[in-house]
Design a protein around this motif. Structure first.
Motif, PDB file in Angstrom:
ATOM      1  N   SER A 233       4.778   3.585  -3.121  1.00 27.36           N
ATOM      2  CA  SER A 233       5.510   2.400  -3.572  1.00 27.36           C
ATOM      3  C   SER A 233       6.953   2.347  -3.076  1.00 27.36           C
ATOM      4  CB  SER A 233       5.497   2.339  -5.100  1.00 27.36           C
ATOM      5  OG  SER A 233       6.080   3.512  -5.655  1.00 27.36           O
ATOM      6  N   GLU A 234       7.429   3.430  -2.457  1.00 25.06           N
ATOM      7  CA  GLU A 234       8.762   3.438  -1.840  1.00 25.06           C
ATOM      8  C   GLU A 234       8.670   3.368  -0.313  1.00 25.06           C
ATOM      9  OE1 GLU A 234      11.806   5.924  -4.269  1.00 25.06           O
ATOM     10  OE2 GLU A 234       9.940   7.078  -4.246  1.00 25.06           O
ATOM     11  N   PHE A 235       7.491   3.007   0.199  1.00 26.16           N
ATOM     12  CA  PHE A 235       7.239   2.861   1.636  1.00 26.16           C
ATOM     13  C   PHE A 235       7.289   4.195   2.382  1.00 26.16           C
ATOM     14  CE2 PHE A 235       8.026  -1.455   0.414  1.00 26.16           C
ATOM     15  CZ  PHE A 235       7.262  -2.225   1.286  1.00 26.16           C
ATOM     16  N   ASN A 236       6.929   5.258   1.697  1.00 33.11           N
ATOM     17  CA  ASN A 236       6.804   6.567   2.338  1.00 33.11           C
ATOM     18  C   ASN A 236       5.325   6.879   2.555  1.00 33.11           C
ATOM     19  OD1 ASN A 236       9.651   7.215   2.144  1.00 33.11           O
ATOM     20  ND2 ASN A 236       9.295   7.504  -0.046  1.00 33.11           N
ATOM     21  N   PRO A 237       4.991   7.711   3.549  1.00 33.48           N
ATOM     22  CA  PRO A 237       3.594   8.100   3.737  1.00 33.48           C
ATOM     23  C   PRO A 237       3.060   8.864   2.528  1.00 33.48           C
ATOM     24  CG  PRO A 237       4.917   8.655   5.671  1.00 33.48           C
ATOM     25  CD  PRO A 237       5.883   8.268   4.591  1.00 33.48           C
ATOM     26  N   LEU A 238       1.788   8.700   2.252  1.00 36.08           N
ATOM     27  CA  LEU A 238       1.141   9.541   1.252  1.00 36.08           C
ATOM     28  C   LEU A 238       1.002  10.953   1.824  1.00 36.08           C
ATOM     29  CD1 LEU A 238      -1.740   7.213  -0.053  1.00 36.08           C
ATOM     30  CD2 LEU A 238       0.547   7.535  -1.011  1.00 36.08           C
ATOM     31  N   SER A 239       0.582  11.892   0.987  1.00 38.20           N
ATOM     32  CA  SER A 239       0.319  13.246   1.465  1.00 38.20           C
ATOM     33  C   SER A 239      -1.060  13.673   0.996  1.00 38.20           C
ATOM     34  CB  SER A 239       1.383  14.232   0.960  1.00 38.20           C
ATOM     35  OG  SER A 239       1.305  14.369  -0.453  1.00 38.20           O
ATOM     36  N   SER A 245      -0.902  19.271  -7.590  1.00 34.77           N
ATOM     37  CA  SER A 245      -1.615  18.115  -8.131  1.00 34.77           C
ATOM     38  C   SER A 245      -2.188  17.280  -6.988  1.00 34.77           C
ATOM     39  CB  SER A 245      -0.670  17.242  -8.955  1.00 34.77           C
ATOM     40  OG  SER A 245      -1.299  16.019  -9.304  1.00 34.77           O
ATOM     41  N   LEU A 246      -3.399  16.801  -7.182  1.00 34.80           N
ATOM     42  CA  LEU A 246      -4.032  15.935  -6.184  1.00 34.80           C
ATOM     43  C   LEU A 246      -3.897  14.462  -6.568  1.00 34.80           C
ATOM     44  CD1 LEU A 246      -7.236  18.083  -5.607  1.00 34.80           C
ATOM     45  CD2 LEU A 246      -5.436  17.640  -3.926  1.00 34.80           C
ATOM     46  N   MET A 247      -3.034  14.172  -7.517  1.00 38.51           N
ATOM     47  CA  MET A 247      -2.826  12.791  -7.937  1.00 38.51           C
ATOM     48  C   MET A 247      -1.843  12.080  -7.010  1.00 38.51           C
ATOM     49  SD  MET A 247      -4.933  12.620 -10.340  1.00 38.51           S
ATOM     50  CE  MET A 247      -4.592  10.990 -11.003  1.00 38.51           C
ATOM     51  N   ASN A 248      -2.102  10.783  -6.782  1.00 33.30           N
ATOM     52  CA  ASN A 248      -1.227   9.949  -5.947  1.00 33.30           C
ATOM     53  C   ASN A 248      -0.111   9.329  -6.769  1.00 33.30           C
ATOM     54  OD1 ASN A 248      -2.579  10.061  -3.422  1.00 33.30           O
ATOM     55  ND2 ASN A 248      -4.051   8.517  -4.063  1.00 33.30           N
ATOM     56  N   PRO A 249       0.981   8.950  -6.111  1.00 29.09           N
ATOM     57  CA  PRO A 249       1.917   8.006  -6.722  1.00 29.09           C
ATOM     58  C   PRO A 249       1.323   6.602  -6.643  1.00 29.09           C
ATOM     59  CG  PRO A 249       2.581   8.449  -4.482  1.00 29.09           C
ATOM     60  CD  PRO A 249       1.374   9.316  -4.745  1.00 29.09           C
ATOM     61  N   ASP A 250       1.985   5.617  -7.229  1.00 26.75           N
ATOM     62  CA  ASP A 250       1.594   4.233  -6.960  1.00 26.75           C
ATOM     63  C   ASP A 250       1.628   4.020  -5.452  1.00 26.75           C
ATOM     64  OD1 ASP A 250       1.549   3.889  -9.674  1.00 26.75           O
ATOM     65  OD2 ASP A 250       3.201   2.458  -9.760  1.00 26.75           O
TER      66      ASP A 250
END
Length: 274
Positions: A233-239, A245-250
């Motif tokens: 949600s901040e326009f950064n790549p996911l990882s 934790s294997l949870m994503n950000p928005d």
């Protein structure tokens, strides 16, 4: 070698999808609530078992991470050069509600990034698949394949935003700039919304609330090969497989990269601690 692995992923998704549809059509399944309050059913568990058995049989040297199995610690996982990433049913709520908008997701992550993605929608009888550097495709029940590309953009038309049927529209429109003109397209599972973007039906999708890396792995490579992307949600790549934790950000799933997305979506920091 990679072509073989893509075929393994497609075959596995189809096999799991057959079991999911058998249970779905019978309507005889158990429903539970996980610790994070998300639903899980006996169909999720059955599909998970099929997928793990099939992948272990056909690619025994590749480890597996699945939403419905206990994950190893980061110190163990961090040594993996590649691994399968599974979501046995993406859209369990849609499965329970009987909408048909659910999917079986498989990704192969290589060197920290999705390289193969398969999203099979058994109720709709569509299979979306992509391999890094080789394009994105949609296959129907008759075996007909179409190469997918995100929608063209001329800077004039309204944008089409895929939205959840089960979430208040205001939950996502609050993150749009006020001047944006858009139409919304209600649809089911997280990954199938990304597929709508890949085939040019929708332009973008904002996801708020808990998701795991298994929710985005297959979508990531499918969208990238169609000309789009997924960012936080901040326009950064996911990882992938970089944190305990294997949870994503928005996150935001985006189509045509010629669209000035920062003028459409307001970057915001998700306050949940992942």
């Amino acid at each position: 070698m990679t072509d073989k692995l893509l075929q393994i992923a497609i075959d596995t998704a189809l096999k799991a999808g057959e079991k999911v549809m058998e249970i779905y059509q019978q309507g005889d399944f158990s429903q539970y609530q996980k610790d994070d309050l998300s639903p899980v059913t006996s169909a999720d568990i059955a599909a998970n078992q099929i997928m793990i058995e099939e992948l272990k049989r056909r690619s025994p040297d590749i480890p597996i991470i699945s939403e419905e199995s206990d994950a190893q610690t980061l110190s163990q996982r961090s040594r993996w050069q590649r691994y399968w990433l599974l979501d046995p049913i993406d859209g369990t709520g849609e499965f329970i509600a009987g909408s048909g908008d659910f999917a079986v997701n498989i990704a192969l992550v290589v060197d920290g990034w999705p390289a193969i993605g398969v999203i099979h929608a058994p109720s709709h009888q569509y299979t979306y698949f992509a391999e890094k550097g080789r394009g994105c495709f949609k296959r129907d029940a008759n075996g007909k394949e179409d190469r997918l590309q995100v929608a063209a953009y001329d800077g004039k038309r309204s944008l089409n935003m895929a939205v959840s049927r089960r979430q208040a529209l205001a939950n996502v429109t609050q993150y749009l700039h006020e001047h944006i003109s858009f139409e919304h397209i209600p649809f089911g599972s997280c990954s199938l919304k990304s597929c709508l973007i890949a085939e040019g039906v929708a332009d973008f999708y904002i996801r708020t609330g808990p998701t795991g890396e298994w929710d985005t792995g297959a979508s990531q490579v499918i969208l990238e090969e169609a000309g789009g992307t997924i960012l936080d949600s901040e326009f950064n790549p996911l990882s992938y497989n970089k944190r305990e934790s294997l949870m994503n950000p928005d996150f935001i799933a985006l189509g045509n990269q010629n669209i000035p997305w920062r003028e459409v979506v307001k970057p915001y920091r998700c306050q949940r601690d992942y």
